[in-house]
Design a protein around this motif. Structure first.
Motif, PDB file in Angstrom:
ATOM      1  N   UNK A 327      14.459  43.616   7.396  1.00  0.00           N
ATOM      2  CA  UNK A 327      13.253  43.734   8.227  1.00  0.00           C
ATOM      3  C   UNK A 327      12.860  45.190   8.439  1.00  0.00           C
ATOM      4  N   UNK A 328      11.549  45.442   8.478  1.00  0.00           N
ATOM      5  CA  UNK A 328      11.027  46.805   8.542  1.00  0.00           C
ATOM      6  C   UNK A 328      10.211  47.009   9.814  1.00  0.00           C
ATOM      7  N   UNK A 329      10.433  48.154  10.433  1.00  0.00           N
ATOM      8  CA  UNK A 329       9.599  48.636  11.538  1.00  0.00           C
ATOM      9  C   UNK A 329       8.954  49.931  11.065  1.00  0.00           C
ATOM     10  N   UNK A 330       7.627  50.032  11.188  1.00  0.00           N
ATOM     11  CA  UNK A 330       6.958  51.230  10.692  1.00  0.00           C
ATOM     12  C   UNK A 330       5.865  51.711  11.614  1.00  0.00           C
ATOM     13  N   UNK A 331       5.596  53.017  11.580  1.00  0.00           N
ATOM     14  CA  UNK A 331       4.468  53.580  12.319  1.00  0.00           C
ATOM     15  C   UNK A 331       3.171  53.127  11.665  1.00  0.00           C
ATOM     16  N   UNK A 332       2.160  52.945  12.493  1.00  0.00           N
ATOM     17  CA  UNK A 332       0.886  52.393  12.026  1.00  0.00           C
ATOM     18  C   UNK A 332       0.034  53.496  11.402  1.00  0.00           C
ATOM     19  N   UNK A 333       0.454  53.938  10.210  1.00  0.00           N
ATOM     20  CA  UNK A 333      -0.247  55.007   9.499  1.00  0.00           C
ATOM     21  C   UNK A 333      -0.653  54.502   8.114  1.00  0.00           C
ATOM     22  N   UNK A 334      -1.499  55.272   7.459  1.00  0.00           N
ATOM     23  CA  UNK A 334      -1.978  54.915   6.123  1.00  0.00           C
ATOM     24  C   UNK A 334      -0.802  54.581   5.218  1.00  0.00           C
ATOM     25  N   UNK A 335      -0.974  53.539   4.429  1.00  0.00           N
ATOM     26  CA  UNK A 335       0.055  53.134   3.480  1.00  0.00           C
ATOM     27  C   UNK A 335       1.057  52.189   4.093  1.00  0.00           C
ATOM     28  N   UNK A 336       1.784  52.651   5.095  1.00  0.00           N
ATOM     29  CA  UNK A 336       2.763  51.792   5.767  1.00  0.00           C
ATOM     30  C   UNK A 336       2.077  50.559   6.344  1.00  0.00           C
ATOM     31  N   UNK A 337       0.920  50.767   6.973  1.00  0.00           N
ATOM     32  CA  UNK A 337       0.200  49.659   7.601  1.00  0.00           C
ATOM     33  C   UNK A 337      -0.384  48.686   6.581  1.00  0.00           C
TER      34      UNK A 337
END
Length: 405
Positions: A327-337
């Motif tokens: 499972x992944x947690x990511x910042x809501x930035x370009x690409x990741x989102x």
């Protein structure tokens, strides 16, 4: 008579072996050699753990490589830039313009001449640059007066200004973005949309997948220990300090929890991060591994992967985690989102919101079934939409679109 192969010089002006380098190597392993004749030009002979160098990796693929060693910044340039930062502190635009003029004298112009000579001697059809435009001034201007076509592969949210936009529009035949968000940024800044193409990063979904159990043992993490993990250079942009701040909150809320945080990567922020973890009294739970080439083995050992960056392109490491059902947690930035659909294929948080990041830690820690649902959805998405074959075919289509002069 069959047409001869397109001659391509791939230019990489970066300083480290990162995700963009790995994506480039995956492309070079699979690109159609009957159509494309590729050589590489690097500024640095990157080395990753086990002392494998980029020259060795390319030699194994039978791809020639040239190096352009970079001179150290002369004292006069350093002193001049320090003076400009003091004298022009009130006007950032003029200050940056003057600093660029100094860099152009001692670094950019000599690189232009060297790359121009390589292109002319090799009679290359294409200069294919594996970076963002702001890192490739010398590449663009090295083609002036030559029949060589410029293709840029933009692998991260680009830094743009009017000068860079003008350079791209005047000299670039095509610019490949690794995500829709990167392409949108380019167009918003004024890059001609007709030269913009999105080709998503891809991953080999048929590769053998590692088992992370042995690595977990090396962390002294048994089945009841929750292993958080991150992979990436220890630089400010990756924002590992936000992860530690959220872990501090987690440790306070769950003092009896058994957990580890494994940070895979090396970089200038290492000592600051160690100090921060010590100040939060969680250093015994945090493992700094240094740079590791077997990133997927570490991803397989994690119960949750965190990418807290301030900017990305389309992070390959997220695709790898998803393929491994982590499972992944990511910042809501370009690409990741574009990879994490919130509460469907992972969890997003506004960049820098460490309180919400902590809440995501808490949610995954407490709910194993929810982790399994997120992992299953993400794995299906990767296998359907982000395969290595689609990535290679997309890049080949752009490279093959040029017409010889």
């Amino acid at each position: 008579m069959p047409q001869s192969r397109l001659k391509i010089l791939l230019l990489d002006s970066g300083k480290e072996w990162g995700g963009g380098t790995n994506s480039m190597l995956e492309l070079l392993k699979r690109i159609d050699r009957n159509t494309f004749d590729i050589s590489c030009c690097f500024y640095n002979n990157y080395v990753r753990d086990k002392n494998e160098s980029i020259s060795e990796a390319l030699a194994a693929l039978d791809i020639p490589i040239f190096f352009i060693p970079q001179a150290r910044q002369p004292a006069w340039a350093k002193l001049a830039k320090e003076a400009l930062r003091t004298l022009l502190f009130f006007n950032k635009k003029i200050r940056l313009k003057c600093i660029f003029a100094i860099d152009k004298i001692w670094r950019i112009n000599p690189n232009i001449q060297k790359i121009n000579s390589l292109l002319e001697m090799g009679q290359y059809d294409i200069l294919y640059m594996n970076n963002q435009p702001s890192s490739n001034f010398e590449g663009y201007y090295s083609t002036v007066g030559l029949p060589t076509t410029v293709i840029q592969h933009c692998r991260i949210e680009p830094l743009m200004n009017d000068q860079i936009v003008s350079m791209v529009n005047d000299l670039c035949h095509a610019i490949i973005s690794v995500s829709d968000g990167v392409q949108k940024k380019l167009v918003q800044h004024g890059v001609n949309p007709r030269i913009c193409h999105t080709v998503f990063n891809g991953i080999d979904v048929h590769q053998p997948l590692p088992d992370g159990r042995q690595l977990r043992q090396s962390f002294t993490a048994d089945e009841d220990t929750f292993v958080f993990g991150s992979i990436g250079s220890l630089i400010l942009r990756k924002s590992h300090h936000h992860i530690l701040q959220a872990l501090h909150l987690f440790n306070y809320a769950y003092p009896a929890a058994r957990w580890k945080m494994v940070m895979v990567g090396a970089g200038p922020e290492h000592q600051a991060l160690v100090k921060m973890a010590a100040n939060y009294r969680i250093l015994d739970n945090v493992i700094f591994t240094g740079f590791k080439s077997n990133a997927m083995e570490y991803l397989a050992a994690f119960d949750a992967f965190i990418l807290a960056s301030s900017s990305e392109g389309l992070p390959r490491v997220v695709l790898e985690a998803m393929l491994l059902n982590t499972p992944v947690i990511g910042s809501n930035v370009i690409g990741t989102a574009e990879l994490i659909h919130h509460e469907e294929t992972g969890l997003l948080f506004p960049y820098g919101d460490t309180q919400l990041l902590f809440r995501h830690f808490e949610r995954l820690y407490l709910d194993k079934n929810y982790r399994l649902v997120l992992a299953r959805n993400a794995n299906e998405m990767v296998r359907t939409h982000f395969t290595i074959d689609k990535y290679v075919a997309g890049v080949e289509a752009v490279l093959g679109s040029i017409k010889r002069a």
